[in-house]
Enzyme design. Sequence first.
Site, PDB file in Angstrom:
ATOM      1  N   GLY A 118       0.839  -1.199   0.000  1.00 55.59           N
ATOM      2  CA  GLY A 118       0.000   0.000   0.000  1.00 55.59           C
ATOM      3  C   GLY A 118       0.869   1.242   0.000  1.00 55.59           C
ATOM      4  CE  LYS A 119       5.458   4.988  -0.343  1.00 53.43           C
ATOM      5  NZ  LYS A 119       6.661   4.210   0.012  1.00 53.43           N
ATOM      6  N   GLY A 120       0.383   5.900   0.322  1.00 53.12           N
ATOM      7  CA  GLY A 120      -0.544   7.022   0.282  1.00 53.12           C
ATOM      8  C   GLY A 120       0.128   8.308   0.639  1.00 53.12           C
TER       9      GLY A 120
END
Length: 432
Positions: A118-120
């Site tokens: 994931g990443k954000g």
Amino acid sequence: MSEENPTLSSAPAPKPKYEFFKTIQHYIEAGCKTVDVPEYVHTILSQPKNEIIVNFPVRMDDGSIKLFKGYRIQHNNLLGPYKGGMRFHESVTLDDAKALAAMMTIKCALMNLPYGGGKGGIKFNPNAVSRTELQRITRRFFHALGSNIGPETDIPAPDVGTDSRIMAWAMDTYMNSVGGEKQAVKGVVTGKPVASGGTLGREKATGQGLVHCITEWAEDKNFQLGGATIIVQGFGNVGSHTSAILSKLGVSLIAVGDHTGYLYNPEGFNPYKLQEYVKRNRSIEGYPAGKKISREEFFKIKADIFAPAALEGQIGAEEAQALNVRLVAEGANGPCTPEGEKVLLERGIDILPDILANSGGVTVSYYEWVQNKRSEQWTLEEVDDRLEKAMKRAYREVVDMAREKKVSMRLASYAVAINRIGQVYSEREIFP
Ligand code: NAD
């Protein structure tokens, strides 16, 4: 005017935007082909599972209300909860977050961690707001994400523009908004301050892991690190710890750059003093022990190693042609464009690819999460020991794959990871 007579314009044509996500999609496709997984594995990995966008209001210090846009991309959770950093930077885009999230799926699989990717992040400049504003922005963002994250769901960590202090606010917000027994949900984020449930060794982990890879490379190539030189782009978490740890092995930092510019010192910088300076001043600007140089000059400096540790897309064909080093050790994610990588390889410059080289951070984040689950606090020696073994194992696996399939180290690192993912898909198959 220039539209009617384009020859009148003397401005250079703008460089095409680096298509980061497309590049990563291409690597995933090539990795799938290298290890020959079923086509559906490539189909699934070609897009993220969830793309979360939140717009949230924040009260600024002057009483005005500003709207911020935050992203969380959940790429794949076959092997475990989504895992990956949160970036606070003006350049954050949905597309880049998708690329970085997909890289995390690959990185966690390469390191054999029970995580997906994931990443954000939020598109804004954290240096342009006050501490109290930064805290309110962080808390509103994590409040808006709500139960989309969680210690068994999706576990954020620091990345560009975020640090342990921001992770402490994020954890506290989650504890107070989503709930659950507070001690049981400490693992909702990693990279926390040690007293708030962090682990010893996390702060330097990415740099430490990068140094393990550089050490392995040096051994393979019969290259003496003592007396060697390095140039580093980006002097935040990754760049500064890499420089400091390498200095203990006798590697001298002779040029360094960040978002404010570049400095050169052929005698070598003291990375610890520079680290202190950057902590106080938020950048290398004004540091007295170096001569100011341009970005172009920086890329031409003769050194043994270049560690990009800033943003993606920094080494295009031009920079790759200019570089005068033996090794590019990718602390940053995606620093080489495909064109840049092609030139480097043609010129015989080795590359330690991001997926492998900067995976020390997520590996120690995993150790933090395990300690949180067990209410334990490991010693620094234990963390360091485990990390060293994990990095060396992954390095060897990638080298072996590169030899066996006659592919680059980058493609080999994707191949090792995708092989693991492919095996699990072939056992579990697709629901329903
Ligand atoms: P950081 O915010 O601590 O430092 C970023 C550095 O990059 C700063 O020195 C900043 O001035 C510099 N920078 C920003 N824009 C620049 C520009 N246009 N030109 C030159 N320098 C610029 O971030 P970090 O955590 O050290 O992350 C750096 C890179 O490493 C990123 O690609 C990140 O995704 C990657 N990474 C970080 C971790 C981690 O544990 N923090 C783990 C794996 C990978």
